[in-house]
Design a protein around this motif. Structure first.
Motif, PDB file in Angstrom:
ATOM      1  N   GLU A 188       0.828  -1.208   0.000  1.00  0.00           N
ATOM      2  CA  GLU A 188       0.000   0.000   0.000  1.00  0.00           C
ATOM      3  C   GLU A 188       0.860   1.256   0.000  1.00  0.00           C
ATOM      4  O   GLU A 188       0.560   2.242  -0.688  1.00  0.00           O
ATOM      5  CB  GLU A 188      -0.920  -0.013   1.227  1.00  0.00           C
ATOM      6  N   THR A 189       1.959   1.219   0.761  1.00  0.00           N
ATOM      7  CA  THR A 189       2.875   2.364   0.822  1.00  0.00           C
ATOM      8  C   THR A 189       3.516   2.614  -0.539  1.00  0.00           C
ATOM      9  O   THR A 189       3.594   3.759  -1.009  1.00  0.00           O
ATOM     10  CB  THR A 189       3.971   2.131   1.873  1.00  0.00           C
ATOM     11  N   VAL A 190       3.990   1.538  -1.179  1.00  0.00           N
ATOM     12  CA  VAL A 190       4.612   1.659  -2.501  1.00  0.00           C
ATOM     13  C   VAL A 190       3.610   2.190  -3.518  1.00  0.00           C
ATOM     14  O   VAL A 190       3.916   3.100  -4.310  1.00  0.00           O
ATOM     15  CB  VAL A 190       5.177   0.298  -2.960  1.00  0.00           C
ATOM     16  N   ASP A 191       2.407   1.645  -3.507  1.00  0.00           N
ATOM     17  CA  ASP A 191       1.375   2.068  -4.451  1.00  0.00           C
ATOM     18  C   ASP A 191       1.020   3.538  -4.248  1.00  0.00           C
ATOM     19  O   ASP A 191       0.844   4.291  -5.220  1.00  0.00           O
ATOM     20  CB  ASP A 191       0.136   1.191  -4.276  1.00  0.00           C
ATOM     21  N   ARG A 192       0.948   3.971  -2.994  1.00  0.00           N
ATOM     22  CA  ARG A 192       0.625   5.363  -2.685  1.00  0.00           C
ATOM     23  C   ARG A 192       1.705   6.314  -3.198  1.00  0.00           C
ATOM     24  O   ARG A 192       1.408   7.382  -3.742  1.00  0.00           O
ATOM     25  CB  ARG A 192       0.434   5.518  -1.176  1.00  0.00           C
ATOM     26  N   ASP A 193       2.968   5.916  -3.041  1.00  0.00           N
ATOM     27  CA  ASP A 193       4.076   6.749  -3.513  1.00  0.00           C
ATOM     28  C   ASP A 193       4.083   6.857  -5.040  1.00  0.00           C
ATOM     29  O   ASP A 193       4.369   7.921  -5.603  1.00  0.00           O
ATOM     30  CB  ASP A 193       5.414   6.173  -3.036  1.00  0.00           C
ATOM     31  N   ILE A 194       3.776   5.750  -5.708  1.00  0.00           N
ATOM     32  CA  ILE A 194       3.757   5.761  -7.178  1.00  0.00           C
ATOM     33  C   ILE A 194       2.613   6.624  -7.700  1.00  0.00           C
ATOM     34  O   ILE A 194       2.774   7.377  -8.674  1.00  0.00           O
ATOM     35  CB  ILE A 194       3.655   4.315  -7.710  1.00  0.00           C
ATOM     36  N   VAL A 195       1.472   6.564  -7.051  1.00  0.00           N
ATOM     37  CA  VAL A 195       0.329   7.408  -7.441  1.00  0.00           C
ATOM     38  C   VAL A 195       0.683   8.882  -7.262  1.00  0.00           C
ATOM     39  O   VAL A 195       0.344   9.730  -8.097  1.00  0.00           O
ATOM     40  CB  VAL A 195      -0.925   7.053  -6.605  1.00  0.00           C
ATOM     41  N   ALA A 196       1.397   9.188  -6.172  1.00  0.00           N
ATOM     42  CA  ALA A 196       1.799  10.578  -5.907  1.00  0.00           C
ATOM     43  C   ALA A 196       2.738  11.096  -6.997  1.00  0.00           C
ATOM     44  O   ALA A 196       2.599  12.232  -7.475  1.00  0.00           O
ATOM     45  CB  ALA A 196       2.464  10.681  -4.537  1.00  0.00           C
ATOM     46  N   VAL A 197       3.696  10.267  -7.411  1.00  0.00           N
ATOM     47  CA  VAL A 197       4.627  10.664  -8.470  1.00  0.00           C
ATOM     48  C   VAL A 197       3.894  10.796  -9.798  1.00  0.00           C
ATOM     49  O   VAL A 197       4.169  11.709 -10.595  1.00  0.00           O
ATOM     50  CB  VAL A 197       5.780   9.642  -8.590  1.00  0.00           C
ATOM     51  N   ASP A 198       2.936   9.906 -10.033  1.00  0.00           N
ATOM     52  CA  ASP A 198       2.164   9.931 -11.277  1.00  0.00           C
ATOM     53  C   ASP A 198       1.430  11.264 -11.440  1.00  0.00           C
ATOM     54  O   ASP A 198       1.284  11.784 -12.553  1.00  0.00           O
ATOM     55  CB  ASP A 198       1.171   8.771 -11.281  1.00  0.00           C
ATOM     56  N   LYS A 199       0.985  11.828 -10.323  1.00  0.00           N
ATOM     57  CA  LYS A 199       0.269  13.110 -10.355  1.00  0.00           C
ATOM     58  C   LYS A 199       1.223  14.287 -10.597  1.00  0.00           C
ATOM     59  O   LYS A 199       0.803  15.346 -11.064  1.00  0.00           O
ATOM     60  CB  LYS A 199      -0.480  13.322  -9.052  1.00  0.00           C
ATOM     61  N   GLU A 200       2.506  14.070 -10.269  1.00  0.00           N
ATOM     62  CA  GLU A 200       3.479  15.158 -10.389  1.00  0.00           C
ATOM     63  C   GLU A 200       4.045  15.290 -11.803  1.00  0.00           C
ATOM     64  O   GLU A 200       4.429  16.378 -12.224  1.00  0.00           O
ATOM     65  CB  GLU A 200       4.636  14.936  -9.413  1.00  0.00           C
ATOM     66  N   ILE A 201       4.124  14.176 -12.534  1.00  0.00           N
ATOM     67  CA  ILE A 201       4.817  14.183 -13.831  1.00  0.00           C
ATOM     68  C   ILE A 201       3.904  14.634 -14.957  1.00  0.00           C
ATOM     69  O   ILE A 201       2.725  14.937 -14.752  1.00  0.00           O
ATOM     70  CB  ILE A 201       5.379  12.784 -14.158  1.00  0.00           C
TER      71      ILE A 201
END
Length: 299
Positions: A224-237
């Motif tokens: 869940e932590t990994v998935d949350r971090d990837i979603v956060a980066v996805d919103k930034e790029i």
């Protein structure tokens, strides 16, 4: 694993080995002197703990040596192998203790000198309890599967010492009552009761180690932590690029993350890929594990 973490790991394992040696010698010597099978068993457990700690220490040192020809993907896999060996060995000891306690229950119990045995038990509880606290406290400051397994090993040793000591105390108190004839059953009964808990700890260790060896999905919290971090980066790029988590596994001290990059464009700039990698690495590196990130361009 960084050099500081490796050094801390070696120090903790060396401390654990030194302490286990002291308890092993003390338990075997006193057990033979007073004729107590329970204390002898405690000494044997400490001796096995020493051998397992030395195995962990050897594995820790070997993992740090470069050997790309034999381990092209790294030696992280050795950590769950060592933990699995420790868990299986502890399970065998627990099984033997259950067998011995059951035999004692059906063969007239076990009589020992409660005064000497209780004094030894108190010293054992304090010593093992300190080792458990010290190693568990160290494991909070740096991530190491070997140290966590070592902490659980001392936890079991502490609880075993508590069970043995309580058995001696109960046996001693019963000698002053009308139930004095049953005092010989106190020790094996306590051993049987505690064994039910002992089985759970090494079983959980073995289960987690096997999951890592088979590169299965790690615990839900980590995913869940990994998935949350990837979603956060996805919103930034860049909005033309989408990042999707393909796989996440944990092997020893390594966190292996694979992501798919989706884009509607026919070509993608290398700088954008590198920027995305840096953003992912920055976020995921906050986890107390060595990150191994793989990025795939998906159609």
């Amino acid at each position: 694993m960084c050099a500081q973490t490796n050094q801390n790991e070696k120090q903790v394992l060396s401390f654990s080995a030194f302490l286990a040696l002291g308890f092993a010698v003390g338990g075997l010597t006193l057990g033979w002197f007073v004729g107590s099978l329970v204390i002898m068993f405690d000494g044997v457990y400490s001796l096995v703990s020493l051998l397992l700690t030395l195995l962990s220490l050897a594995a820790s040192r070997y993992i740090q040596k470069p050997s790309k020809s034999h381990f092209p993907l790294g030696k992280a896999i050795l950590e769950p192998v060592v933990i699995a060996i420790k868990a299986i060995t502890i399970l065998m000891i627990v099984g033997y203790s259950v067998h011995s306690a059951a035999l004692a229950m059906f063969s007239g119990g076990r009589e020992v000198d409660a005064s000497i045995a209780t004094a030894f038990g108190v010293v054992n509880v304090l010593g093992c309890g300190y080792a458990w606290w010290y190693i568990a406290n160290k494991s909070k400051h740096f991530s190491s599967g070997l140290i966590k397994a070592e902490s659980k090993q001392w936890q079991m040793d502490t609880l075993l010492s508590v069970a043995v000591t309580l058995g001696f105390v109960v046996a001693w108190l019963m000698t002053f009552t009308a139930l004095s004839g049953y005092s010989v059953y106190a020790d094996p009964m306590m051993m049987l009761l505690m064994s039910f808990y002992f089985i759970k700890v090494p079983f959980d260790m073995l289960k987690d180690a096997v999951k890592e060896l088979l590169t299965m999905t790690p615990n839900h919290e980590l995913c869940e932590t990994v998935d949350r971090d990837i979603v956060a980066v996805d919103k930034e790029i860049d909005q033309d690029m989408d990042i999707e988590l393909a796989a996440v596994t944990k092997v020893g001290n390594e966190l292996r993350v694979s992501v798919d990059i989706h884009t509607s464009r026919e070509q993608i700039n290398t700088c954008e890929i590198e920027k995305t990698r840096n953003a992912l690495t920055k976020r995921l590196s906050k986890l107390p594990l060595d990150l191994q990130l793989t990025m795939n361009l998906a159609s």
